[in-house]
Design a protein around this motif. Structure first.
Motif, PDB file in Angstrom:
ATOM      1  N   VAL A  28     -68.772 -36.290 -19.417  1.00 58.88           N
ATOM      2  CA  VAL A  28     -69.486 -35.255 -20.168  1.00 58.88           C
ATOM      3  C   VAL A  28     -70.835 -35.052 -19.490  1.00 58.88           C
ATOM      4  N   ALA A  29     -71.140 -33.820 -19.143  1.00 58.10           N
ATOM      5  CA  ALA A  29     -72.414 -33.465 -18.513  1.00 58.10           C
ATOM      6  C   ALA A  29     -72.688 -34.326 -17.272  1.00 58.10           C
ATOM      7  N   GLY A  30     -71.644 -34.558 -16.480  1.00 60.00           N
ATOM      8  CA  GLY A  30     -71.785 -35.284 -15.230  1.00 60.00           C
ATOM      9  C   GLY A  30     -71.837 -36.791 -15.352  1.00 60.00           C
ATOM     10  N   GLU A  31     -71.682 -37.325 -16.548  1.00 55.73           N
ATOM     11  CA  GLU A  31     -71.772 -38.768 -16.762  1.00 55.73           C
ATOM     12  C   GLU A  31     -70.477 -39.298 -17.379  1.00 55.73           C
ATOM     13  N   VAL A  32     -69.990 -40.430 -16.869  1.00 49.24           N
ATOM     14  CA  VAL A  32     -68.832 -41.077 -17.474  1.00 49.24           C
ATOM     15  C   VAL A  32     -69.285 -41.679 -18.799  1.00 49.24           C
ATOM     16  N   SER A  55     -64.433 -50.354 -11.078  1.00 47.01           N
ATOM     17  CA  SER A  55     -65.652 -49.653 -11.483  1.00 47.01           C
ATOM     18  C   SER A  55     -66.074 -48.637 -10.427  1.00 47.01           C
ATOM     19  N   GLU A  56     -65.859 -48.943  -9.167  1.00 47.27           N
ATOM     20  CA  GLU A  56     -66.190 -47.985  -8.113  1.00 47.27           C
ATOM     21  C   GLU A  56     -65.347 -46.711  -8.267  1.00 47.27           C
ATOM     22  N   ILE A  57     -64.046 -46.886  -8.490  1.00 47.22           N
ATOM     23  CA  ILE A  57     -63.151 -45.734  -8.624  1.00 47.22           C
ATOM     24  C   ILE A  57     -63.406 -44.977  -9.922  1.00 47.22           C
ATOM     25  N   THR A  58     -63.414 -45.692 -11.035  1.00 44.69           N
ATOM     26  CA  THR A  58     -63.450 -45.044 -12.350  1.00 44.69           C
ATOM     27  C   THR A  58     -64.842 -44.578 -12.746  1.00 44.69           C
ATOM     28  N   LEU A  59     -65.836 -45.420 -12.571  1.00 45.08           N
ATOM     29  CA  LEU A  59     -67.176 -45.109 -13.063  1.00 45.08           C
ATOM     30  C   LEU A  59     -68.046 -44.389 -12.039  1.00 45.08           C
ATOM     31  N   ASN A  60     -67.944 -44.781 -10.778  1.00 43.08           N
ATOM     32  CA  ASN A  60     -68.791 -44.157  -9.758  1.00 43.08           C
ATOM     33  C   ASN A  60     -68.170 -42.896  -9.170  1.00 43.08           C
ATOM     34  N   GLN A  61     -66.879 -42.976  -8.799  1.00 42.20           N
ATOM     35  CA  GLN A  61     -66.212 -41.811  -8.209  1.00 42.20           C
ATOM     36  C   GLN A  61     -65.646 -40.879  -9.274  1.00 42.20           C
ATOM     37  N   ASP A  71     -71.316 -47.134 -20.874  1.00 41.82           N
ATOM     38  CA  ASP A  71     -72.759 -46.983 -20.734  1.00 41.82           C
ATOM     39  C   ASP A  71     -73.072 -47.295 -19.281  1.00 41.82           C
ATOM     40  N   THR A  72     -73.114 -46.257 -18.440  1.00 40.67           N
ATOM     41  CA  THR A  72     -73.284 -46.479 -17.009  1.00 40.67           C
ATOM     42  C   THR A  72     -74.684 -46.986 -16.670  1.00 40.67           C
ATOM     43  N   ARG A  73     -75.658 -46.710 -17.503  1.00 43.33           N
ATOM     44  CA  ARG A  73     -77.006 -47.230 -17.256  1.00 43.33           C
ATOM     45  C   ARG A  73     -77.089 -48.712 -17.619  1.00 43.33           C
ATOM     46  N   GLY A  74     -76.574 -49.056 -18.797  1.00 36.95           N
ATOM     47  CA  GLY A  74     -76.609 -50.441 -19.261  1.00 36.95           C
ATOM     48  C   GLY A  74     -75.478 -51.295 -18.727  1.00 36.95           C
ATOM     49  N   ARG A  75     -74.531 -50.667 -17.999  1.00 39.56           N
ATOM     50  CA  ARG A  75     -73.390 -51.360 -17.398  1.00 39.56           C
ATOM     51  C   ARG A  75     -72.574 -52.129 -18.426  1.00 39.56           C
ATOM     52  N   GLY A 105     -60.190 -35.898 -24.361  1.00 36.84           N
ATOM     53  CA  GLY A 105     -60.939 -37.154 -24.379  1.00 36.84           C
ATOM     54  C   GLY A 105     -62.426 -36.910 -24.550  1.00 36.84           C
ATOM     55  N   ALA A 106     -62.948 -35.901 -23.857  1.00 37.88           N
ATOM     56  CA  ALA A 106     -64.373 -35.567 -23.982  1.00 37.88           C
ATOM     57  C   ALA A 106     -64.693 -35.111 -25.405  1.00 37.88           C
ATOM     58  N   LEU A 107     -63.833 -34.285 -25.974  1.00 32.37           N
ATOM     59  CA  LEU A 107     -64.053 -33.828 -27.346  1.00 32.37           C
ATOM     60  C   LEU A 107     -64.022 -35.013 -28.317  1.00 32.37           C
ATOM     61  N   ALA A 108     -63.087 -35.924 -28.122  1.00 34.62           N
ATOM     62  CA  ALA A 108     -62.992 -37.107 -28.988  1.00 34.62           C
ATOM     63  C   ALA A 108     -64.246 -37.970 -28.867  1.00 34.62           C
TER      64      ALA A 108
END
Length: 163
Positions: free
Chosen positions: A118-122, A75-81, A44-48, A150-153
């Motif tokens: 998915v749709a530009g969001e981790v 988090s910088e590598i995986t979630l932001n980049q 949940d990138t919004r709720g961190r 992974g996205a389908l799952a």
């Protein structure tokens, strides 16, 4: 040996979902890159925050409630980049994961965390751990093939959670 066809068959199955799909994703991961400890986490990138929703070692890493993000270069590598994080030694794992003693006790000293976008969001990560030095450049490249399954799952998981 499991392949994408086996994974797709698992997603089509009506029974034991989403566990059956995550187990098929684990089998596909084992075939493509190799893995000792395999988990899938929501993001949940919004709720961190994140939540473990699948684990092949539930005694050590149970499916559990939410927890705050690990605010490090991970988090910088995986979630932001939105790039795969790689650490091939227990020392590098210890820099980002406080549970490194447990990781080591399971015989794991390397990790890759593959972001599921998915749709530009981790929306989650596929987490693979194995022996020291296991995640070579070739295996990390091969792990890119896990992103679509992974996205389908994750979409299946989300759909089941909402119903």
């Amino acid at each position: 040996m499991p392949d994408l066809t086996d994974f797709l068959k698992a997603t089509e199955s009506a029974g034991n979902q989403p566990h059956a799909t995550f187990a098929a994703l684990e089998a596909l991961t084992r075939r493509l890159v190799g893995v000792k400890l395999f988990t899938v986490m929501t993001a949940d990138t919004r709720g961190r925050s994140s939540e473990r929703i699948y684990s092949n070692m539930p005694d050590a890493y149970p499916v559990s409630g939410t927890k705050p993000y690990n605010e490090t270069h991970w988090s910088e590598i995986t979630l932001n980049q939105r790039k795969t994080f790689v650490a091939n030694s227990i020392e590098d794992i210890a820099k980002v994961f406080g549970d490194y003693p447990l990781i080591r006790s399971l015989g794991c000293e390397s990790v890759i965390n593959v972001p599921i976008v998915v749709a530009g969001e981790v929306v989650g990560t596929i987490n693979c751990l194995d022996v020291a030095g296991h995640y070579t450049e070739e295996r990390v490249k091969a792990a890119e093939a896990l992103k679509l399954p992974g996205a389908l799952a994750m979409l299946l998981h989300d759909r089941i959670r909402r119903t």
